[in-house]
Design a protein around this motif. Structure first.
Motif, PDB file in Angstrom:
ATOM      1  N   LEU A 151       0.832  -1.209   0.000  1.00  0.00           N
ATOM      2  CA  LEU A 151       0.000   0.000   0.000  1.00  0.00           C
ATOM      3  C   LEU A 151       0.867   1.260   0.000  1.00  0.00           C
ATOM      4  O   LEU A 151       0.472   2.287  -0.537  1.00  0.00           O
ATOM      5  CB  LEU A 151      -0.931   0.020   1.222  1.00  0.00           C
ATOM      6  N   ASN A 152       2.052   1.159   0.596  1.00  0.00           N
ATOM      7  CA  ASN A 152       2.939   2.333   0.658  1.00  0.00           C
ATOM      8  C   ASN A 152       3.952   2.362  -0.482  1.00  0.00           C
ATOM      9  O   ASN A 152       4.768   3.275  -0.557  1.00  0.00           O
ATOM     10  CB  ASN A 152       3.732   2.332   1.981  1.00  0.00           C
ATOM     11  N   SER A 153       3.954   1.345  -1.350  1.00  0.00           N
ATOM     12  CA  SER A 153       5.042   1.247  -2.331  1.00  0.00           C
ATOM     13  C   SER A 153       4.952   2.372  -3.356  1.00  0.00           C
ATOM     14  O   SER A 153       3.878   2.770  -3.772  1.00  0.00           O
ATOM     15  CB  SER A 153       5.019  -0.116  -3.025  1.00  0.00           C
ATOM     16  N   ASP A 480       0.269  -3.677  17.405  1.00  0.00           N
ATOM     17  CA  ASP A 480      -0.208  -2.335  17.745  1.00  0.00           C
ATOM     18  C   ASP A 480       0.424  -1.283  16.844  1.00  0.00           C
ATOM     19  O   ASP A 480      -0.252  -0.414  16.321  1.00  0.00           O
ATOM     20  CB  ASP A 480       0.107  -2.012  19.220  1.00  0.00           C
ATOM     21  N   VAL A 481       1.742  -1.385  16.651  1.00  0.00           N
ATOM     22  CA  VAL A 481       2.433  -0.404  15.809  1.00  0.00           C
ATOM     23  C   VAL A 481       1.984  -0.558  14.363  1.00  0.00           C
ATOM     24  O   VAL A 481       1.617   0.404  13.694  1.00  0.00           O
ATOM     25  CB  VAL A 481       3.970  -0.604  15.896  1.00  0.00           C
ATOM     26  N   LEU A 482       1.948  -1.792  13.899  1.00  0.00           N
ATOM     27  CA  LEU A 482       1.643  -2.056  12.495  1.00  0.00           C
ATOM     28  C   LEU A 482       0.269  -1.525  12.106  1.00  0.00           C
ATOM     29  O   LEU A 482       0.118  -0.777  11.144  1.00  0.00           O
ATOM     30  CB  LEU A 482       1.724  -3.565  12.261  1.00  0.00           C
ATOM     31  N   PHE A 483      -0.751  -1.869  12.881  1.00  0.00           N
ATOM     32  CA  PHE A 483      -2.106  -1.497  12.464  1.00  0.00           C
ATOM     33  C   PHE A 483      -2.380  -0.013  12.671  1.00  0.00           C
ATOM     34  O   PHE A 483      -3.227   0.551  11.994  1.00  0.00           O
ATOM     35  CB  PHE A 483      -3.144  -2.372  13.149  1.00  0.00           C
ATOM     36  N   SER A 484      -1.648   0.611  13.594  1.00  0.00           N
ATOM     37  CA  SER A 484      -1.877   2.046  13.767  1.00  0.00           C
ATOM     38  C   SER A 484      -1.417   2.801  12.523  1.00  0.00           C
ATOM     39  O   SER A 484      -1.831   3.922  12.275  1.00  0.00           O
ATOM     40  CB  SER A 484      -1.139   2.555  15.002  1.00  0.00           C
ATOM     41  N   GLU A 485      -0.543   2.183  11.715  1.00  0.00           N
ATOM     42  CA  GLU A 485      -0.053   2.846  10.504  1.00  0.00           C
ATOM     43  C   GLU A 485      -0.918   2.549   9.277  1.00  0.00           C
ATOM     44  O   GLU A 485      -0.713   3.106   8.219  1.00  0.00           O
ATOM     45  CB  GLU A 485       1.395   2.420  10.230  1.00  0.00           C
ATOM     46  N   PHE A 486      -1.875   1.641   9.414  1.00  0.00           N
ATOM     47  CA  PHE A 486      -2.764   1.313   8.294  1.00  0.00           C
ATOM     48  C   PHE A 486      -3.784   2.429   8.099  1.00  0.00           C
ATOM     49  O   PHE A 486      -4.104   3.169   9.016  1.00  0.00           O
ATOM     50  CB  PHE A 486      -3.528   0.032   8.597  1.00  0.00           C
ATOM     51  N   CYS A 487      -4.349   2.491   6.884  1.00  0.00           N
ATOM     52  CA  CYS A 487      -5.418   3.465   6.695  1.00  0.00           C
ATOM     53  C   CYS A 487      -6.731   2.841   7.153  1.00  0.00           C
ATOM     54  O   CYS A 487      -6.870   1.617   7.214  1.00  0.00           O
ATOM     55  CB  CYS A 487      -5.502   3.887   5.246  1.00  0.00           C
ATOM     56  N   ILE A 488      -7.684   3.687   7.470  1.00  0.00           N
ATOM     57  CA  ILE A 488      -8.995   3.193   7.900  1.00  0.00           C
ATOM     58  C   ILE A 488      -9.670   2.552   6.698  1.00  0.00           C
ATOM     59  O   ILE A 488      -9.605   3.071   5.592  1.00  0.00           O
ATOM     60  CB  ILE A 488      -9.835   4.357   8.464  1.00  0.00           C
ATOM     61  N   GLY A 489     -10.317   1.429   6.908  1.00  0.00           N
ATOM     62  CA  GLY A 489     -11.037   0.781   5.809  1.00  0.00           C
ATOM     63  C   GLY A 489     -10.253  -0.347   5.180  1.00  0.00           C
ATOM     64  O   GLY A 489     -10.745  -1.036   4.313  1.00  0.00           O
ATOM     65  N   LYS A 490      -8.992  -0.516   5.625  1.00  0.00           N
ATOM     66  CA  LYS A 490      -8.217  -1.624   5.041  1.00  0.00           C
ATOM     67  C   LYS A 490      -8.101  -2.722   6.066  1.00  0.00           C
ATOM     68  O   LYS A 490      -7.902  -2.470   7.229  1.00  0.00           O
ATOM     69  CB  LYS A 490      -6.835  -1.128   4.622  1.00  0.00           C
TER      70      LYS A 490
END
Ligand code: GDP
Length: 490
Positions: A151-153, A480-490
């Motif tokens: 997603l960030n690539s 906790d760290v990983l998902f806090s960096e995800f966008c909402i809805g993914k």
């Protein structure tokens, strides 16, 4: 188009309510999931064109009113595609309803507001759909990290690497090691239960187990000696522009970034801190640093900048050393020398990955043929001559850079020479694999010296190290760290 996605056991009830108008809704009160599915003729994993209605019941308000008001009873909000994915064959592993509606913000807000009126409905947290997918064993931690990277690539090489990880190619390798080690552990543990005084039998079993473990050690070692390729591809190759103050470092950075991000000025010592810019060079992610000019200085703040620049140069994957053509002195014998400070020549000697470019060639009356240069009595090859300000020979510099990047990442004719991508894309993976290797080495060094149950513990620890990479054990902090960096809805 915007997609509203609902996950959880009540999602079909909520979805069906929205696609029914107030009158129709009365008909299906109290039905269970499969009755609703039949009634609405909803097929699992099929796209259905549906009208979307407000959940607010207007029937009493407008009872037996005019036709215009009757229409309001139905309060249609939108129309679009409606899909039902029955768990566990869905992204999260739970029941999922997706509504593809028109992409207006006001409309999205309206539908979310309608849904919020139902019991047990709330907005998803960042990455919560993926988190549920992971908790329902649809993806492992490594695959989730791969998805986040995808997603960030921003460059082609990042896309390829993250896709491989997301699709489970790296997990397969790790799972295979884990399986081999668990099998070895099982053999050894079975032996502990088997009371025997025959030491030679014990030794034989351990010997066989050690053969398998040695193969895993060999494979892990191969991955660990990837020269950090995976991490470089994920985070970008660090390239620092170094040189004396005023050599044109900031001008080169601006020229490469094609935008003014570093301060270009005629006063030497302007760039005191390292500035960086992310670039895509031939499909590879690069983080380019503009460092403070390196020279002897009495100014304490400037000295800090100089030390930082030197540190950057030592830690970078690649350096570009820029020399002002005015600093190049032609000797009587035709050779060229440049006065520079000790630290630069030390970096040149210790770091093979330093390109040397002469800048400001637009100032020279006639272009001199300079192939090498002598600094503190040592000869260094020149990689090219440029004018950062006039954009001269910048493509040659980029070609040279690309070649160096390929060399650093072992890429031959656009293909990774080892044929496979690195499975290590983050420091976390490397540290766990190093720890795993340490345990395995202790295990394989111990022949008859220790009792079997003690060496078994080493194997168990090694299995856990791999388990932590794929998320089978101890993953709370990482999650906790990983998902806090995800966008909402993914
Ligand atoms: P830094 O201290 O190494 O970052 O140097 P700067 O990029 O700030 O440049 C110092 C001065 O040299 C500025 O006045 C630039 O405009 C000038 N300069 C930089 N590159 C060139 C070039 O290729 N040709 C000429 N003539 N001047 C340059």
């Amino acid at each position: 188009v915007s997609i509203i996605r609902i996950s959880g056991s009540n999602c079909l009830q909520a979805g069906q309510m929205l696609v029914q108008n107030a009158k129709q809704r009365q008909m299906i009160k109290g039905m269970n999931n499969s009755e609703i599915q039949d009634y609405l003729n909803l097929q699992n994993r099929y796209a259905h064109f549906k009208k979307l209605y407000s959940l607010i019941d207007y029937t009493n308000t407008f009872h037996s009113q005019s036709q215009q008001q009757q229409d309001l009873i139905y309060q249609q909000i939108d129309q679009g595609i409606f899909m039902y994915f029955q768990g566990p064959k869905s992204y999260t592993g739970e029941d999922i309803v997706e509504m593809h509606i028109h992409g207006s913000r006001a409309l999205q807000k309206k539908v979310l507001l309608e849904l919020s009126q139902l019991n047990n409905f709330r907005l998803a947290d960042p990455g919560e759909f993926t988190k549920r997918a992971m908790l329902n064993n649809k993806l492992d931690l490594l695959e989730v990290e791969g998805l986040a990277d995808l997603l960030n690539s921003e460059t082609e090489s990042q896309r390829i690497q993250s896709t491989q990880q997301f699709l489970g190619k790296s997990s397969q390798i790790l799972e295979n090691w884990r399986f081999q080690l668990i099998r070895a552990l099982a053999h050894a543990e079975a032996f502990i239960d088997f009371e025997s005084d025959q030491d030679d039998v014990e030794f034989n079993i351990l010997g066989k187990t050690q053969e398998n473990v040695k193969q895993v050690i060999k494979e892990i070692n191969e991955q660990l000696s990837d020269r950090n390729r995976g991490e470089i591809l994920r985070d970008g190759m660090k390239i620092s522009i170094i040189g004396k103050p005023n050599a044109g470092k900031s001008t080169l950075l601006n020229c490469l970034a094609k935008k003014d991000i570093a301060i270009v000025s005629e006063i030497p010592g302007t760039t005191r801190d390292a500035l960086s810019v992310s670039l895509n060079i031939s499909g590879f992610p690069i983080v380019l640093y503009d460092t403070a000019g390196i020279r002897q200085t009495q100014d304490l703040i400037e000295e800090k900048g100089v030390n930082k620049a030197l540190q950057h140069a030592r830690e970078s994957d690649l350096n570009i050393w820029i020399i002002d053509i005015d600093d190049v002195i032609k000797q009587a014998d035709g050779s060229h020398i440049v006065q520079d400070i000790k630290e630069i020549s030390e970096i040149l000697e210790s770091n093979q990955n330093t390109l040397i470019f002469i800048n400001k060639i637009d100032k020279a009356n006639s272009q001199q043929e300079i192939t090498d240069i002598t600094i503190r009595e040592k000869k260094f090859k020149i990689d090219g001559q440029i004018s950062a300000q006039q954009n001269q020979n910048i493509n040659t510099l980029l070609d040279t850079l690309t070649k160096k990047i390929h060399e650093r990442l072992d890429i031959i004719d656009g293909i990774m020479s080892s044929g496979t991508n690195s499975i290590i894309t983050q420091t976390r993976h490397r540290l766990e694999l190093q720890k795993c290797l340490e345990h395995l080495e202790i295990f394989s060094r111990n022949k008859q010296n220790f009792p079997v149950d003690i060496v078994c513990e080493e194997l168990r620890q090694a299995v856990n190290c791999i388990g932590r990479i794929t998320g089978r054990v101890d993953v709370e902090e990482v999650l906790d760290v990983l998902f806090s960096e995800f966008c909402i809805g993914k």
